[in-house]
Design an enzyme around this catalytic site. Structure first.
Site, PDB file in Angstrom:
ATOM      1  N   HIS A  97       1.534 100.218  -8.744  1.00 33.38           N
ATOM      2  CA  HIS A  97       1.465 101.140  -7.600  1.00 33.38           C
ATOM      3  C   HIS A  97       2.818 101.215  -6.891  1.00 33.38           C
ATOM      4  CE1 HIS A  97      -0.755 102.917  -4.040  1.00 33.38           C
ATOM      5  NE2 HIS A  97       0.396 102.554  -3.479  1.00 33.38           N
ATOM      6  N   GLU A  98       3.395 100.074  -6.608  1.00 33.01           N
ATOM      7  CA  GLU A  98       4.662 100.069  -5.870  1.00 33.01           C
ATOM      8  C   GLU A  98       5.806 100.619  -6.716  1.00 33.01           C
ATOM      9  OE1 GLU A  98       4.252  99.656  -2.817  1.00 33.01           O
ATOM     10  OE2 GLU A  98       2.240  98.830  -3.039  1.00 33.01           O
TER      11      GLU A  98
END
EC number: 3.4.11.-
Length: 931
Positions: free
Chosen positions: A375-376
């Site tokens: 996600h990051e």
């Protein structure tokens, strides 16, 4: 996704059937910003001075002056900053941790003005010359106007500089300031974290700038569209290491490579005694995993390092764009409010989100690590390289990263089958939550100071067709700049226009606007007797008055996928409130719509079709051969009848769905007069359903001595044990208490299976007394693994002893006992205990001011807290208390959490209505089953 359920006809229909609906959830969950401002100022001392003079011409009436508005004027643009910061990692004579700094910013004037307005919050500025707090010089031979006055607007967090003459359009200037601030422990801006290693306290200086806390570290133009290059230097003591977005160039006084052109909220820096693991030297991108020495040396960062490089390469291919930086640092922080933050080149995490220990952590812990990392890293392109212009498009960033997190995790761990199993259920769970409150979703007017913690959940569907939504030119065209959501619709329309096979009922803009500019989502009703299908605005409180006008009259373009009796699949666009569609008409077949739950809408049917579905589910549940379909028709309205077949069910997703609905009954009823009889009847009923599942796992695990062979079975084993203990299945409580007692006898050797720890801790502590609780507390305090500490944090909330729960609550507001990052979780966990819920409610109201001071600017914290502790509220008395609490807060100077309280009030009203309409029917149904 499972094969056979995607429609292969017009691509446009599939695209929106899979994706468009999720936009609304992203929008509703991700973009919540309040107008709550900091209340306290740092005291000036030692040659610094904070000026709180009111603006010229200030009156008690609202001002239209630019310094009284929350948005920056469009007169200046920053080009680059030179920032030097020196954080002190030891307290001064007053016991405060402080930092000092020097900052210069190169400005370009784009509109004539005699004002420089720049963000600054809780910084004390040194008088640099002539009793002013800034120096201004011209660049490139330009002369600078004289500064007449500087002052601070506390409410809008601006430093205002009034000039004698106007700045010249097209010319550049250099603004220089010196300042001082507090390195506080409030988890925002430039703050401190601390931990103990080998008996020695270690202090970390770190950052969390999103959404608007860069101004707490140095004066800056703190809006996402004000991108600039940052030249950063950090001063730090010997024995520490400094990290920032760019690669470090020197040590002790560490100077860093200039950043790429980026937004202030992505700036990050860390000074610590951390050590690291790094990627092999032949890798074209340096990857480093940083954290506490003990954690790194014990191997807790190994898994993160092993998956980061493959994920980065996967994303480069996915985006068709090379990772734009030379390194990717990932840092696990002992104290961090969010799960992680996508700072460009320096991603910061809670330890639980980055560290994994195979000897202690569960499957869920491992899955969390790999999905959070993905996600990051997905944000490195979508969010960082291309950034939303303003915060009301944050849903676009978070929705995309949430979807890609599953793709990257699936690539890194292909045997888990995350995309077609876990992802399906998480999509189902979050896309259609049990409630949709009128008047609390889809607001477009936000101030940028409140951030929701639901940004990543339930938002992935809009991105399922990357080839259509994210054309390769999108990132290239908007690289290092800012966009609004309509830029993406424009790119999508270009794809549609270029492909004649895509047939849509309207333009992309018109279709999408109906989903993102209207509150809530529709419920689609299908009458299989007549073939009439209709849509209606879904509200959890059907009698609510919706006071939010809609240009589209709460009418959506709904892509409906459907099937009859396991075959004969079809698709249809519902474009009006009501329409006739002959293919859905049937007297004999069961019909199921919204295949795989990929559309963002609820479905209701005529009674005859519900009966056919229930008959099929009871007679041959496997004929609904995609397990998500079995979960789809286990909902609140029909939950009791649709659970009758569960004694035959062995799959995870239907059981998970049934359990969540089962838990809702107890949330609503556990304090009503029917709770005693309901508990006996419902537990007896579910005991019969779950016992075969419990026995099944006992067999396939060789009497609980090994893991189930299938990955999803390892999740369902947790359900089997948890439900069996909850409903009193013989042998379950004895099993959990036996494991826990073995651990108590030998604390250095935990015999509890890693995936079952949270269930065992809760059940054993609930069945025990002070001895079990004190042991769990000691293990929590001694734990050096964040995932293990989190499980114990929850398990401790399960005790049935009120005095232990009260003691636990008191512990939560002692920072040396429970970290601030964990306080909201601990309190919410306790409130989930029927004994703890009233204790928590009294505790939070009594300590509201104290909590507010501890979490200054803590909307993120309070939203989570209020939602968690009020979710059981279902009586008129609860409602009255909430309304009084709202009034008390409004009358005080501490206004945090007001929006969350308003949402809780709406939810409580809906719960009251649900209980009044269902408690008698539930009791009667259960009595019939036991007759």
């Amino acid at each position: 996704m499972g094969k056979g359920f995607y429609i292969s006809k017009p691509l446009g229909f599939v695209l929106f059937g899979l994706g468009v609906g999720a936009v609304l959830t992203i929008f509703a969950l991700s973009v919540v910003y309040s107008q709550e401002k900091r209340k306290n100022e740092v005291n000036a001392r030692d040659g610094t001075r904070m000026v709180t003079t009111a603006a010229p011409h200030s009156t008690s009436a609202p001002s239209n002056e630019p310094w009284d508005k929350y948005r920056l004027p469009d007169t200046l643009l920053p080009a680059y900053y030179n920032v030097t910061l020196w954080p002190r990692l030891v307290p001064d004579e007053q016991g405060m941790y402080i930092f000092t700094g020097k900052s210069g910013v190169a400005l370009t004037c784009v509109k004539e003005t005699n004002l420089i307005i720049i963000h600054s919050n809780e910084l004390n500025f040194t008088l640099t010359s002539e009793m002013h707090h800034a120096k201004l010089a011209g660049l490139g031979g330009t002369s600078a106007p004289v500064i007449l006055k500087t002052w601070f607007q506390i409410q809008t967090q601006f430093m205002v500089i009034l000039l004698k003459d106007n700045l010249q359009v097209g010319k550049s200037y250099w603004l220089y300031m010196e300042f001082r601030g507090e390195l506080s422990d409030d988890l925002g801006g430039f703050y401190r974290s601390q931990y103990t290693e080998n008996g020695v306290k270690k202090v970390v200086a770190t950052t969390q700038m999103q959404p608007t806390a860069a101004r707490n570290a140095f004066p800056c133009f703190d809006e996402p569209s004000m991108k600039a290059v940052f030249h950063l230097t950090l001063l730090h003591p010997p024995g520490t290491v400094a990290l920032a977005n760019g690669m470090e160039l020197e040590v002790l006084q560490t100077r860093f490579e200039p950043t790429e052109k980026m937004s202030t909220y992505l700036l990050a820096f860390v000074i610590s005694e951390f050590t690291n693991l790094r990627s092999p030297s032949e890798a074209n991108v340096l990857i480093r995993i940083w954290g506490r020495r003990e954690a790194i040396e014990s191997g807790q960062g190994d898994y993160a390092l092993s998956v980061t490089f493959p994920i980065l390469k996967y994303l480069e291919n996915y985006y068709n764009t090379t990772y734009p930086l030379s390194k990717s640092d990932q840092v696990a922080l002992p104290d961090f409010a969010a799960g992680a933050m996508e700072n460009w080149g320096l991603v910061t995490y809670r330890e639980q989100s980055l560290f994994y220990d195979p000897k202690v952590s569960s499957n869920e812990d491992k899955e969390w690590v790999v999905t959070v990392i993905t996600h990051e890293l997905a944000h490195m392109w979508f969010g960082n390289l291309v950034t939303m212009r303003w915060w009301n498009d944050l849903w676009l960033n978070e929705g995309f990263a949430s979807y890609v997190s599953y793709l990257g995790a699936d690539y890194a761990e292909p045997t888990w089958n995350i995309v077609s199993n876990i992802y399906i259920f998480k999509y189902y769970e979050y896309i259609l939550p049990p409630a949709s409150c009128e008047g609390t979703q889809n607001e477009l007017s936000f101030s940028p100071e409140e951030r929701s913690d639901g940004a990543a959940t339930g938002s992935e569907g809009v991105w399922r067709r990357r080839s259509c939504f994210l054309s390769p030119n999108y990132l290239h065209e908007y690289a290092y700049s800012n966009t609004v959501y309509t830029d993406l619709w424009k790119k999508l329309q270009e794809v549609v226009d270029a492909d004649s096979s895509i047939q849509l009922p309207a333009s992309i803009n018109e279709i999408m606007n109906r989903w993102i500019l209207q509150m809530g989502f529709p419920v689609v009703t299908i009458n299989t007797r007549t073939g009439i299908i209709s849509q209606q605005h879904f509200l959890i409180h059907p009698d609510a008055v919706v006071d939010k006008p809609s240009d589209y009259n709460y009418e959506w373009f709904v892509p409906i996928t459907w099937m009859k009796s396991g075959s004969n699949m079809g698709q249809h666009w519902l474009l009006t409130k009501t329409a006739s569609y002959e293919p859905m008409k049937t007297d004999t077949d069961w019909l199921l719509a919204n295949l795989n739950v990929t559309g963002y809408y609820r479905v209701n049917y005529d009674p005859q079709n519900w009966e056919r579905l229930l008959t099929q589910l009871t007679a041959d549940h496997k004929n609904l051969n995609m397990i998500i379909h079995r979960a789809q028709i286990i909902n609140i309205t029909l939950a009791l009848r649709t659970t009758k077949y569960l004694y035959e069910e062995k799959e995870y997703i239907p059981w998970e769905s049934a359990i969540r609905n089962f838990e809702y009954f107890f949330l609503m009823f556990d304090r009503t007069e029917v709770y005693g009889p309901l508990q006996v009847s419902l537990f007896t009923y579910y005991k019969k359903k779950v016992k075969p599942l419990f026995d099944h796992f006992k067999v396939i695990t060789s009497n609980w001595t090994r893991k189930p062979p299938r990955y999803m079975d390892q999740y369902n084993q947790i359900n089997a044990v948890s439900m069996a203990c909850k409903t009193g299945v013989k042998g379950c409580s004895e099993l959990t208490r036996m494991w826990y007692r073995q651990w108590m006898k030998n604390p250095d050797s935990n015999p509890i299976p890693t995936n079952l720890k949270i269930t065992v801790y809760c059940n054993a502590i609930a069945a025990g007394g002070v001895e079990e609780w004190d042991f769990g507390w000691q293990m929590f305090k001694n734990s050096t693994i964040a995932a293990e500490a989190e499980k114990l944090l929850y398990g401790l909330s399960c005790t049935k002893e009120p005095w232990l729960l009260n003691r636990y609550l008191e512990f939560t507001i002692e920072p040396n006992l429970v970290r601030k990052q964990d306080v909201a979780f601990a309190i919410v966990y306790i409130s989930g205990n029927v004994i703890g819920q009233p204790l928590v409610w009294d505790f939070v109201r009594a300590n509201w001011e104290h909590l507010t001071k501890d979490y200054d600017d803590g909307s993120f914290f309070f939203g989570r807290l209020i939602r968690g502790i009020t979710r059981k509220f279902s009586t008129e008395f609860d409602l009255q208390q909430l309304q009084r609490f709202k009034e008390d807060i409004a009358a005080s100077s501490f206004s945090f959490g007001t929006q969350a309280i308003e949402q809780a009030i709406e939810q409580t009203k809906a719960n009251i209505k649900w209980v009044s309409e269902n408690k008698v029917q539930v009791m009667n149904w259960l009595i019939e089953q036991s007759a």
